[in-house]
Scaffold this active site. Structure first.
Site, PDB file in Angstrom:
ATOM      1  N   ASP A  11      40.424  23.070  36.072  1.00 34.24           N
ATOM      2  CA  ASP A  11      40.835  23.771  37.167  1.00 34.24           C
ATOM      3  C   ASP A  11      42.782  23.205  37.887  1.00 34.24           C
ATOM      4  OD1 ASP A  11      40.649  26.159  39.280  1.00 34.24           O
ATOM      5  OD2 ASP A  11      39.905  24.278  40.618  1.00 34.24           O
ATOM      6  N   SER A  12      42.698  24.638  38.408  1.00 30.71           N
ATOM      7  CA  SER A  12      44.545  24.066  38.891  1.00 30.71           C
ATOM      8  C   SER A  12      43.876  22.824  39.411  1.00 30.71           C
ATOM      9  CB  SER A  12      44.830  25.327  39.589  1.00 30.71           C
ATOM     10  OG  SER A  12      43.817  25.426  40.392  1.00 30.71           O
ATOM     11  N   TYR A  43      47.374  27.569  40.349  1.00 25.40           N
ATOM     12  CA  TYR A  43      48.618  28.630  39.634  1.00 25.40           C
ATOM     13  C   TYR A  43      48.261  30.481  40.132  1.00 25.40           C
ATOM     14  CZ  TYR A  43      46.833  24.522  36.174  1.00 25.40           C
ATOM     15  OH  TYR A  43      47.327  23.935  35.186  1.00 25.40           O
ATOM     16  N   GLY A  44      47.661  30.509  41.184  1.00 22.66           N
ATOM     17  CA  GLY A  44      47.114  31.792  41.383  1.00 22.66           C
ATOM     18  C   GLY A  44      48.974  32.449  41.669  1.00 22.66           C
ATOM     19  N   CYS A  74      38.691  27.469  36.291  1.00 18.77           N
ATOM     20  CA  CYS A  74      39.658  28.104  37.291  1.00 18.77           C
ATOM     21  C   CYS A  74      40.100  30.097  36.327  1.00 18.77           C
ATOM     22  CB  CYS A  74      40.913  27.402  37.128  1.00 18.77           C
ATOM     23  SG  CYS A  74      41.979  28.129  37.028  1.00 18.77           S
ATOM     24  N   ASN A  75      40.159  30.471  37.202  1.00 18.53           N
ATOM     25  CA  ASN A  75      39.883  32.199  36.666  1.00 18.53           C
ATOM     26  C   ASN A  75      41.023  32.943  36.382  1.00 18.53           C
ATOM     27  OD1 ASN A  75      37.097  34.089  38.242  1.00 18.53           O
ATOM     28  ND2 ASN A  75      37.312  31.854  38.978  1.00 18.53           N
ATOM     29  N   THR A  76      42.268  32.531  36.950  1.00 14.13           N
ATOM     30  CA  THR A  76      43.908  31.998  36.861  1.00 14.13           C
ATOM     31  C   THR A  76      43.866  31.849  35.144  1.00 14.13           C
ATOM     32  OG1 THR A  76      44.104  32.017  39.292  1.00 14.13           O
ATOM     33  CG2 THR A  76      45.868  32.119  37.619  1.00 14.13           C
ATOM     34  N   GLU A 154      40.682  25.355  50.706  1.00 18.58           N
ATOM     35  CA  GLU A 154      40.872  24.380  50.752  1.00 18.58           C
ATOM     36  C   GLU A 154      41.123  23.474  52.101  1.00 18.58           C
ATOM     37  OE1 GLU A 154      44.250  22.877  47.093  1.00 18.58           O
ATOM     38  OE2 GLU A 154      42.488  23.919  47.128  1.00 18.58           O
ATOM     39  N   CYS A 186      37.104  33.355  42.046  1.00 16.08           N
ATOM     40  CA  CYS A 186      38.214  32.153  42.593  1.00 16.08           C
ATOM     41  C   CYS A 186      36.926  31.015  42.348  1.00 16.08           C
ATOM     42  CB  CYS A 186      39.063  32.694  43.318  1.00 16.08           C
ATOM     43  SG  CYS A 186      39.627  31.139  44.221  1.00 16.08           S
ATOM     44  N   THR A 187      37.244  29.688  42.258  1.00 16.09           N
ATOM     45  CA  THR A 187      36.722  28.966  41.938  1.00 16.09           C
ATOM     46  C   THR A 187      36.373  28.396  43.120  1.00 16.09           C
ATOM     47  OG1 THR A 187      38.055  27.474  41.013  1.00 16.09           O
ATOM     48  CG2 THR A 187      37.211  27.780  39.407  1.00 16.09           C
ATOM     49  N   HIS A 188      37.300  28.926  44.310  1.00 14.52           N
ATOM     50  CA  HIS A 188      37.217  28.251  45.442  1.00 14.52           C
ATOM     51  C   HIS A 188      36.161  28.957  46.715  1.00 14.52           C
ATOM     52  CE1 HIS A 188      41.337  25.871  44.909  1.00 14.52           C
ATOM     53  NE2 HIS A 188      41.160  25.353  46.132  1.00 14.52           N
TER      54      HIS A 188
HETATM   55  N1  DGL Z   1      40.995  27.894  41.464  1.00 16.08           N
HETATM   56  C1  DGL Z   1      41.923  29.011  40.958  1.00 16.08           C
HETATM   57  C2  DGL Z   1      40.789  30.357  40.942  1.00 16.08           C
HETATM   58  O1  DGL Z   1      39.720  29.595  40.392  1.00 16.08           O
HETATM   59  C3  DGL Z   1      42.250  29.139  42.177  1.00 16.08           C
HETATM   60  C4  DGL Z   1      43.453  28.143  43.131  1.00 16.08           C
HETATM   61  C5  DGL Z   1      44.953  28.831  42.290  1.00 16.08           C
HETATM   62  O2  DGL Z   1      45.560  29.435  42.313  1.00 16.08           O
HETATM   63  O3  DGL Z   1      45.419  27.678  42.246  1.00 16.08           O
HETATM   64  O4  DGL Z   1      41.508  31.298  40.256  1.00 16.08           O
END
Ligand code: DGL
Length: 264
Positions: A11-12, A43-44, A74-76, A154, A186-188
């Site tokens: 993930d990011s 990453y977003g 990571c969704n992004t 976060e 989003c993984t958060h």
């Molecule tokens: N982990 C990223 C996601 O799932 C969110 C955090 C980021 O923007 O890096 O999109």
């Protein structure tokens, strides 16, 4: 391929630990190597070129660590880099966090309007909408970028007046009016799942990608006869170590963990 090789997850940052945790629960014998690209998060907000570059390096690292499968937690990165990763790692199974959710939705024939919230990168890529529409042409998909949520979570603002105000403000957006399901893309976001459920008085189904991905990984390893039967080992790497990341990591993974810094 050996069944006892680890699963690589990246993930990011540390948000993808929600996916790692869901996989650990579903597959308690699997060893996991996690990589959080804390040097480059979020990453977003990054270009797709940059995310592709980072993802390639991370996958090379995980392949060197002998991973039998790589989960893009990571969704992004799943939105903008999955296809390239798949092409550049032809001998490793690559799992993204979007397809398992799309597959789950396509089993539900009655979804009329689905809402999706995620980072700007995920939402602007349009990948979720495109994939859902391909399988469910009659489903209306409405998306909303919610860029404040990941940094807010976060920083530990999860169950207080600040998070409540931000979440309500986003979910009251007219784009999400009349939805029957909402995808937490989003993984958060699994950390705010209950607040989202409460906002909708449990009348909207809240779908988090972490559990869908874990089900998918379980199914995929079972089908390929690749499940491990050993005592698992867990390693957690980051590209930039801080105490604060290590502190927050335990909320995402649900237990204390040690992060090791590595330069790619
Ligand atoms: N982990 C990223 C996601 O799932 C969110 C955090 C980021 O923007 O890096 O999109």
């Amino acid at each position: 391929m050996n069944n006892n090789q680890p699963i690589g997850i990246f993930d990011s940052g540390i948000g993808g630990l929600t996916v790692a945790n869901a996989i650990k629960k579903a597959l308690p014998n699997e060893s996991i190597i996690y990589f959080g690209d804390t040097k480059h998060l979020p990453y977003g907000e990054k270009s797709s070129r940059a995310i592709n570059e980072y993802s390639k390096k991370i996958c090379d690292f995980l392949i060197k660590k002998n991973c039998k499968m790589i989960v893009i937690a990571c969704n992004t990165a799943s939105s903008v880099a999955y296809q390239n990763i798949k092409e550049s790692c032809p001998d490793t199974t690559i799992v993204n966090v979007i397809d398992p959710v799309v597959r789950y939705l396509s089993k539900e024939t009655n979804s009329k309007k689905v809402g999706i919230i995620g980072t700007k990168g995920t939402i602007n890529s349009g990948v979720y909408s495109k994939k859902i529409k391909e399988k469910n042409p009659n489903t209306e998909v409405s998306t909303l970028a919610t860029p404040l949520l990941a940094p807010m979570i976060e920083e530990g603002f999860i169950n207080d007046t600040i998070s409540q105000t931000v979440i309500n403000n986003y979910l009251e957006n007219p784009a999400l009016k009349g939805i029957e399901k909402i995808i937490l893309a989003c993984t958060h976001y699994p950390l705010i799942e209950n607040i989202v459920k409460k906002f909708y008085n449990n009348k909207v189904e809240v779908i988090d990608s972490a559990s869908q991905v874990a089900n998918y990984v379980l199914h995929s390893l079972e089908t390929g006869n690749l499940k491990s039967d050993q005592q698992p080992e867990y390693r957690f790497y980051v590209s930039d170590y801080t105490d604060s990341f290590e502190q927050s990591a335990k909320f995402f993974f649900n237990e204390n963990i040690h992060l090791e810094e590595v330069t790619l």
